[in-house]
Design a protein around this motif. Structure first.
Motif, PDB file in Angstrom:
ATOM      1  N   THR A   1       0.828  -1.218   0.000  1.00  0.00           N
ATOM      2  CA  THR A   1       0.000   0.000   0.000  1.00  0.00           C
ATOM      3  C   THR A   1       0.863   1.269   0.000  1.00  0.00           C
ATOM      4  OG1 THR A   1      -0.157   0.031   2.413  1.00  0.00           O
ATOM      5  CG2 THR A   1      -1.890  -1.122   1.235  1.00  0.00           C
ATOM      6  N   ARG A   2       2.181   1.120   0.219  1.00  0.00           N
ATOM      7  CA  ARG A   2       3.064   2.287   0.104  1.00  0.00           C
ATOM      8  C   ARG A   2       3.005   2.897  -1.292  1.00  0.00           C
ATOM      9  NH1 ARG A   2       8.584   0.349   1.060  1.00  0.00           N
ATOM     10  NH2 ARG A   2       9.151   2.397   0.341  1.00  0.00           N
ATOM     11  N   ALA A   3       2.581   2.127  -2.268  1.00  0.00           N
ATOM     12  CA  ALA A   3       2.462   2.658  -3.634  1.00  0.00           C
ATOM     13  C   ALA A   3       1.368   3.718  -3.727  1.00  0.00           C
ATOM     14  CB  ALA A   3       2.216   1.521  -4.619  1.00  0.00           C
ATOM     15  N   GLY A   4       0.565   3.895  -2.685  1.00  0.00           N
ATOM     16  CA  GLY A   4      -0.394   4.995  -2.580  1.00  0.00           C
ATOM     17  C   GLY A   4      -1.314   5.120  -3.777  1.00  0.00           C
ATOM     18  N   HIS A   5      -1.442   6.325  -4.330  1.00  0.00           N
ATOM     19  CA  HIS A   5      -2.423   6.533  -5.398  1.00  0.00           C
ATOM     20  C   HIS A   5      -2.048   5.778  -6.678  1.00  0.00           C
ATOM     21  CE1 HIS A   5       0.476   9.818  -6.165  1.00  0.00           C
ATOM     22  NE2 HIS A   5       0.189   9.582  -7.422  1.00  0.00           N
ATOM     23  N   TYR A   6      -0.760   5.408  -6.840  1.00  0.00           N
ATOM     24  CA  TYR A   6      -0.388   4.603  -8.013  1.00  0.00           C
ATOM     25  C   TYR A   6      -1.111   3.262  -7.970  1.00  0.00           C
ATOM     26  CZ  TYR A   6       3.428   7.916  -8.633  1.00  0.00           C
ATOM     27  OH  TYR A   6       4.151   9.042  -8.813  1.00  0.00           O
ATOM     28  N   LEU A   7      -1.425   2.795  -6.773  1.00  0.00           N
ATOM     29  CA  LEU A   7      -2.171   1.555  -6.608  1.00  0.00           C
ATOM     30  C   LEU A   7      -3.670   1.837  -6.493  1.00  0.00           C
ATOM     31  CD1 LEU A   7      -2.212  -1.551  -5.981  1.00  0.00           C
ATOM     32  CD2 LEU A   7      -2.067  -0.921  -3.572  1.00  0.00           C
ATOM     33  N   PHE A   8      -4.043   2.758  -5.605  1.00  0.00           N
ATOM     34  CA  PHE A   8      -5.458   2.912  -5.245  1.00  0.00           C
ATOM     35  C   PHE A   8      -6.313   3.515  -6.359  1.00  0.00           C
ATOM     36  CE2 PHE A   8      -3.820   1.892  -1.124  1.00  0.00           C
ATOM     37  CZ  PHE A   8      -4.864   1.210  -0.531  1.00  0.00           C
ATOM     38  N   ASN A   9      -5.780   4.484  -7.109  1.00  0.00           N
ATOM     39  CA  ASN A   9      -6.609   5.102  -8.151  1.00  0.00           C
ATOM     40  C   ASN A   9      -7.025   4.100  -9.236  1.00  0.00           C
ATOM     41  OD1 ASN A   9      -6.576   7.459  -6.752  1.00  0.00           O
ATOM     42  ND2 ASN A   9      -5.165   8.540  -8.111  1.00  0.00           N
ATOM     43  N   PRO A  10      -6.059   3.388  -9.859  1.00  0.00           N
ATOM     44  CA  PRO A  10      -6.489   2.412 -10.878  1.00  0.00           C
ATOM     45  C   PRO A  10      -7.266   1.236 -10.287  1.00  0.00           C
ATOM     46  CG  PRO A  10      -4.090   2.350 -10.582  1.00  0.00           C
ATOM     47  CD  PRO A  10      -4.591   3.517  -9.794  1.00  0.00           C
ATOM     48  N   LEU A  11      -7.002   0.894  -9.021  1.00  0.00           N
ATOM     49  CA  LEU A  11      -7.728  -0.197  -8.381  1.00  0.00           C
ATOM     50  C   LEU A  11      -9.210   0.185  -8.212  1.00  0.00           C
ATOM     51  CD1 LEU A  11      -6.428  -2.180  -5.371  1.00  0.00           C
ATOM     52  CD2 LEU A  11      -8.708  -1.333  -5.327  1.00  0.00           C
ATOM     53  N   ARG A  12      -9.437   1.400  -7.713  1.00  0.00           N
ATOM     54  CA  ARG A  12     -10.833   1.841  -7.555  1.00  0.00           C
ATOM     55  C   ARG A  12     -11.524   1.915  -8.911  1.00  0.00           C
ATOM     56  NH1 ARG A  12      -8.323   6.092  -3.888  1.00  0.00           N
ATOM     57  NH2 ARG A  12      -8.572   5.265  -1.770  1.00  0.00           N
ATOM     58  N   ALA A  13     -10.793   2.384  -9.935  1.00  0.00           N
ATOM     59  CA  ALA A  13     -11.384   2.502 -11.276  1.00  0.00           C
ATOM     60  C   ALA A  13     -11.781   1.123 -11.807  1.00  0.00           C
ATOM     61  CB  ALA A  13     -10.398   3.169 -12.226  1.00  0.00           C
ATOM     62  N   GLU A  14     -10.953   0.119 -11.532  1.00  0.00           N
ATOM     63  CA  GLU A  14     -11.246  -1.231 -12.022  1.00  0.00           C
ATOM     64  C   GLU A  14     -12.476  -1.807 -11.314  1.00  0.00           C
ATOM     65  OE1 GLU A  14      -9.685  -2.300 -14.573  1.00  0.00           O
ATOM     66  OE2 GLU A  14     -10.455  -4.356 -14.676  1.00  0.00           O
ATOM     67  N   VAL A  15     -12.588  -1.558 -10.010  1.00  0.00           N
ATOM     68  CA  VAL A  15     -13.771  -2.028  -9.278  1.00  0.00           C
ATOM     69  C   VAL A  15     -15.017  -1.337  -9.842  1.00  0.00           C
ATOM     70  CG1 VAL A  15     -14.907  -2.134  -7.023  1.00  0.00           C
ATOM     71  CG2 VAL A  15     -12.447  -2.548  -7.190  1.00  0.00           C
ATOM     72  N   ARG A  16     -14.890  -0.027 -10.117  1.00  0.00           N
ATOM     73  CA  ARG A  16     -16.019   0.734 -10.676  1.00  0.00           C
ATOM     74  C   ARG A  16     -16.445   0.135 -12.016  1.00  0.00           C
ATOM     75  NH1 ARG A  16     -13.644   5.759 -10.858  1.00  0.00           N
ATOM     76  NH2 ARG A  16     -13.577   5.559  -8.591  1.00  0.00           N
ATOM     77  N   ARG A  17     -15.459  -0.274 -12.811  1.00  0.00           N
ATOM     78  CA  ARG A  17     -15.734  -0.800 -14.143  1.00  0.00           C
ATOM     79  C   ARG A  17     -16.429  -2.163 -14.069  1.00  0.00           C
ATOM     80  NH1 ARG A  17     -13.223  -2.954 -18.593  1.00  0.00           N
ATOM     81  NH2 ARG A  17     -11.571  -4.031 -17.454  1.00  0.00           N
ATOM     82  N   ARG A  18     -16.135  -2.937 -13.019  1.00  0.00           N
ATOM     83  CA  ARG A  18     -16.587  -4.321 -13.003  1.00  0.00           C
ATOM     84  C   ARG A  18     -17.768  -4.624 -12.073  1.00  0.00           C
ATOM     85  NH1 ARG A  18     -13.010  -8.375 -14.812  1.00  0.00           N
ATOM     86  NH2 ARG A  18     -11.080  -7.536 -15.649  1.00  0.00           N
ATOM     87  N   ALA A  19     -17.840  -3.914 -10.931  1.00  0.00           N
ATOM     88  CA  ALA A  19     -18.826  -4.313  -9.912  1.00  0.00           C
ATOM     89  C   ALA A  19     -20.192  -3.683 -10.181  1.00  0.00           C
ATOM     90  CB  ALA A  19     -18.320  -3.907  -8.530  1.00  0.00           C
TER      91      ALA A  19
END
Ligand SMILES: [Zn+2]
Length: 323
Positions: free
Chosen positions: A270-288
């Motif tokens: 999670t130290r990767a911060g927004h590099y991880l969280f922004n695309p992760l949230r976008a992918e959940v938005r796209r799929r769920a």
């Protein structure tokens, strides 16, 4: 209460106020994996006594009562009997740790899975405060998880509920340590992020990563990937983006199945911060499902070093019907 968090490398012990909040004392040691079970128990008991004395003194209450001990351990575990069945990283098998520590320290004790404890810590005192339904994901050497639904930690029929790292996300995918193929952990744990980065480099990708490890790809870790991203390396950025998408696909499954209010992700990655969280949230938005996705916050943990300890202590309270 005392919280004891047993990890593959370190054990962390803390004296946690019954009302919650920061541990009054906290100690970290390398995990005593060598020696007989009796020796391990004696060493852990000594550490616990030290933490109790130090914590009571620090809180100005040297005669204070300590209610009990919560132990978080890697599994699989027999929760009812308080036995570590097989913590293969530590070489511990059929280890009745709960009762052994209970009599050695003289405090009532409970045993639970380490990821369940970290999840409970974030739910009780961290990023999940106020949520009734929460999923915790621990991203590290492996991927663990904990499920809290309507305020209750879910253990399942035989204590293994919440093994989020071993959901299949690719039918014919990469081989996982558990023996299955295509598990989330086989892509997105720290070592597997490094392994995927390495495979791309071996196939000819140009990247600062090669320089950062001085040409020795054995030294590549998820932390190196993050370091390269901060230096603006495009290939490392792609590896993290792919990791976020894979985690997002896994999370979309969880969000659709469980409809949690909060997903808390903890661990070094999670130290990767927004590099991880922004695309992760976008992918959940796209799929769920939209209604499920919109009701769900996906956030990093707030207790990076103490979620396991605070959660183990909190589990003691909850199991005794006090929390
Ligand atoms: Zn697996």
């Amino acid at each position: 209460m005392v919280g004891l968090d047993i990890g593959g490398t370190n054990v962390v012990v803390g004296l946690v106020p019954a009302a919650g909040g920061r541990p009054a004392s906290l100690r970290r040691r390398s995990t005593p994996s060598l020696g007989s079970q009796l020796e391990v128990v004696a060493e852990l008991a000594r550490l616990i006594q030290e933490v109790i004395e130090e914590g009571l003194e620090a809180s100005g209450d040297s005669d204070g009562d300590v209610l009990g001990l919560g132990i978080g351990s890697p599994g699989p575990l027999d929760l009812e009997r308080g036995i570590i069945l097989d913590a293969f990283n530590l070489g511990w098998r059929d280890f009745a740790l709960r009762d052994a520590l209970q009599s050695e320290v003289g405090l009532p004790a409970i045993l639970d899975n380490d990821a369940n404890c970290a999840t409970w810590g974030e739910y009780w005192q961290g990023a999940g405060r106020g949520a009734r339904s929460l999923v915790g994901i621990t991203l590290g050497t492996g991927i663990g998880g904990g499920l809290i639904l309507d305020g209750r930690l879910v253990h399942g029929a035989s204590g293994t509920a919440g093994e989020i790292g071993h959901m299949s996300i690719d039918f014919h995918g990469r081989r996982c340590k558990c023996g299955n193929y295509g598990c989330l952990e086989a892509y997105a744990s720290g070592p597997n992020i490094a392994a995927r980065a390495r495979e791309g480099l071996e196939a000819g990708a140009e990247s600062l990563l090669t320089t950062l490890v001085e040409g020795n790809l054995d030294r590549l870790t998820a932390a190196t990937v993050y370091e390269a991203i901060l230096e603006g390396d495009a290939y490392a950025g792609e590896v993290m983006l792919e990791t976020a998408k894979i985690l997002g696909a896994g999370l979309a499954n969880i969000v659709n199945v469980l409809n949690p209010q909060t997903v808390v992700i903890v661990g070094g990655v999670t130290r990767a911060g927004h590099y991880l969280f922004n695309p992760l949230r976008a992918e959940v938005r796209r799929r769920a499902f939209k209604r499920a996705e919109q009701a769900c916050r996906i956030v990093p943990g707030e207790l990076p070093d103490t979620a396991g300890v605070i959660g183990a202590a909190g589990r003691f309270l909850a199991e005794r019907g006090m929390g």
